[in-house]
Design a protein around this motif. Structure first.
Motif, PDB file in Angstrom:
ATOM      1  N   PHE A  34       0.846  -1.194   0.000  1.00  0.00           N
ATOM      2  CA  PHE A  34       0.000   0.000   0.000  1.00  0.00           C
ATOM      3  C   PHE A  34       0.883   1.248   0.000  1.00  0.00           C
ATOM      4  N   TYR A  36       0.137   5.252   1.203  1.00  0.00           N
ATOM      5  CA  TYR A  36      -0.776   6.213   1.800  1.00  0.00           C
ATOM      6  C   TYR A  36      -0.139   7.608   1.743  1.00  0.00           C
ATOM      7  N   GLY A  43      -5.427  12.691   8.731  1.00  0.00           N
ATOM      8  CA  GLY A  43      -5.175  11.260   8.778  1.00  0.00           C
ATOM      9  C   GLY A  43      -4.587  10.782   7.458  1.00  0.00           C
ATOM     10  N   LEU A  44      -4.439   9.490   7.331  1.00  0.00           N
ATOM     11  CA  LEU A  44      -3.843   8.916   6.133  1.00  0.00           C
ATOM     12  C   LEU A  44      -4.923   8.548   5.120  1.00  0.00           C
ATOM     13  N   PHE A 106       4.151  -0.151   8.596  1.00  0.00           N
ATOM     14  CA  PHE A 106       4.433   1.061   7.843  1.00  0.00           C
ATOM     15  C   PHE A 106       5.922   1.370   7.818  1.00  0.00           C
TER      16      PHE A 106
ATOM     17  N   ASN B  31     -12.753  -4.943  11.609  1.00  0.00           N
ATOM     18  CA  ASN B  31     -11.391  -4.751  12.091  1.00  0.00           C
ATOM     19  C   ASN B  31     -11.140  -3.301  12.471  1.00  0.00           C
ATOM     20  N   PHE B  33      -8.049  -0.675  14.478  1.00  0.00           N
ATOM     21  CA  PHE B  33      -6.635  -0.602  14.822  1.00  0.00           C
ATOM     22  C   PHE B  33      -6.328   0.729  15.507  1.00  0.00           C
ATOM     23  N   TYR B  35      -2.877   3.155  16.202  1.00  0.00           N
ATOM     24  CA  TYR B  35      -1.480   3.408  15.926  1.00  0.00           C
ATOM     25  C   TYR B  35      -1.031   4.658  16.689  1.00  0.00           C
ATOM     26  N   LEU B  43       4.241   4.971  11.625  1.00  0.00           N
ATOM     27  CA  LEU B  43       3.102   4.537  12.439  1.00  0.00           C
ATOM     28  C   LEU B  43       3.411   3.174  13.040  1.00  0.00           C
ATOM     29  N   PHE B  90      -3.663   7.516  15.967  1.00  0.00           N
ATOM     30  CA  PHE B  90      -4.604   7.310  14.873  1.00  0.00           C
ATOM     31  C   PHE B  90      -5.351   6.009  15.050  1.00  0.00           C
ATOM     32  N   HIS B 100      -9.233  -4.847   2.487  1.00  0.00           N
ATOM     33  CA  HIS B 100      -8.300  -4.623   3.596  1.00  0.00           C
ATOM     34  C   HIS B 100      -7.720  -3.230   3.614  1.00  0.00           C
ATOM     35  N   GLU B 101      -8.257  -2.333   2.814  1.00  0.00           N
ATOM     36  CA  GLU B 101      -7.825  -0.947   2.911  1.00  0.00           C
ATOM     37  C   GLU B 101      -8.204  -0.430   4.288  1.00  0.00           C
ATOM     38  N   GLN B 102      -7.273   0.197   4.951  1.00  0.00           N
ATOM     39  CA  GLN B 102      -7.565   0.773   6.256  1.00  0.00           C
ATOM     40  C   GLN B 102      -7.966   2.229   6.086  1.00  0.00           C
ATOM     41  N   PHE B 104      -8.572   5.753   7.919  1.00  0.00           N
ATOM     42  CA  PHE B 104      -8.007   6.375   9.102  1.00  0.00           C
ATOM     43  C   PHE B 104      -8.859   7.533   9.614  1.00  0.00           C
ATOM     44  N   GLY B 105      -8.850   7.688  10.936  1.00  0.00           N
ATOM     45  CA  GLY B 105      -9.438   8.864  11.540  1.00  0.00           C
ATOM     46  C   GLY B 105      -8.485  10.043  11.452  1.00  0.00           C
ATOM     47  N   PRO B 106      -8.927  11.218  11.915  1.00  0.00           N
ATOM     48  CA  PRO B 106      -8.107  12.427  11.791  1.00  0.00           C
ATOM     49  C   PRO B 106      -6.986  12.532  12.802  1.00  0.00           C
TER      50      PRO B 106
END
Lengths: 116, 113
Positions: A34, A36, A43-44, A106, B31, B33, B35, B43, B90, B100-102, B104-106
């Motif tokens: 990936f 990003y 965020g990412l 990452f 799912n 997560f 970080y 991360l 995060f 499976h793309e994650q 993310f929050g801000p």
């Protein structure tokens, strides 16, 4: 254990110039890869991903990446950079567990600066 | 639109206090997560969950805990905050259907003084 190396901490390019960000991974099996992007204070956001098939992957914002198994690399490219591309870029490798979940490892990121 | 939110966005706390960071997603993802992001480290995974009542330790889990009582929320608790836990945190979510793309929050910027 899997790992990701982004050898360039900081890169500066001129607007309109081409860009290549390097990413090397270490993983025993076929990787899921990936890229990003993170804008300041955000965020990412996913740019693109490689799971299988064609080794040249197209993403959003005009970015592409090429998976090269022999070199354990997944470099990100863009033919002509725009000032809005200034951000931090992260490469990640996916490790899939049992069932449906995937953890990501990452790299440390590459900060891109674009000069006008 | 589906989203993932984090609160608070900024937090200053003192050493030794318990702190809880909230993460809420409306993607209906199994799912989730957590970080932390630190300069020079990228991360690093703290904890993750594959579903309700499931939690797992990541690579930097010491001093942190999570619980998953529903699909939408995965709060992160710092049991006794330390200066080494000053960081940007995060939350992310994913599922198989999304490749499976994650997402993310801000982020939450936490300062421990």
């Amino acid at each position: 254990a899997q790992s990701v190396t982004q050898p360039d901490i900081h890169i500066t390019v001129s607007e309109g110039a081409s860009l290549e960000l390097r990413c090397n991974y270490s993983y025993g099996a076929t990787p899921y890869l990936f890229w990003y992007v993170q804008s300041p204070g955000q965020g990412l956001q996913l740019l693109l991903k490689y799971f299988s098939g064609d080794t040249l992957v197209q993403g959003i914002k005009g970015f592409e990446a090429e998976f090269k198994r022999s070199q354990s690399s997944f470099n990100l490219r863009k033919p002509s950079v725009h000032w809005s591309d200034a951000a931090e870029y992260f490469c990640a490798v996916g490790v899939f567990g049992t069932g449906t979940a995937s953890k990501l490892t990452f790299g440390t990121g590459t900060r891109l600066q674009v000069t006008l | 639109d589906a989203e993932i939110t984090q609160s608070p966005r900024h937090k200053i706390t003192e050493t030794g206090r318990q702190v809880t960071l909230a993460c809420h997603q409306t993607w209906n993802h199994n799912n989730m997560f957590w970080y932390r992001q630190d300069l020079g480290h990228g991360l690093r995974l703290i904890h993750y969950s594959y579903g309700v009542q499931d939690t797992n330790k990541g690579e930097v889990s010491d001093g942190y805990s999570v619980s998953r009582s529903n699909t939408e929320d995965l709060p992160l608790t710092l049991e006794s905050a330390a200066s080494s836990q000053t960081s940007v945190y995060f939350c992310a979510s994913s599922d198989l259907a999304g490749g499976h793309e994650q997402y993310f929050g801000p982020g939450t910027r936490l300062t421990v003084t």
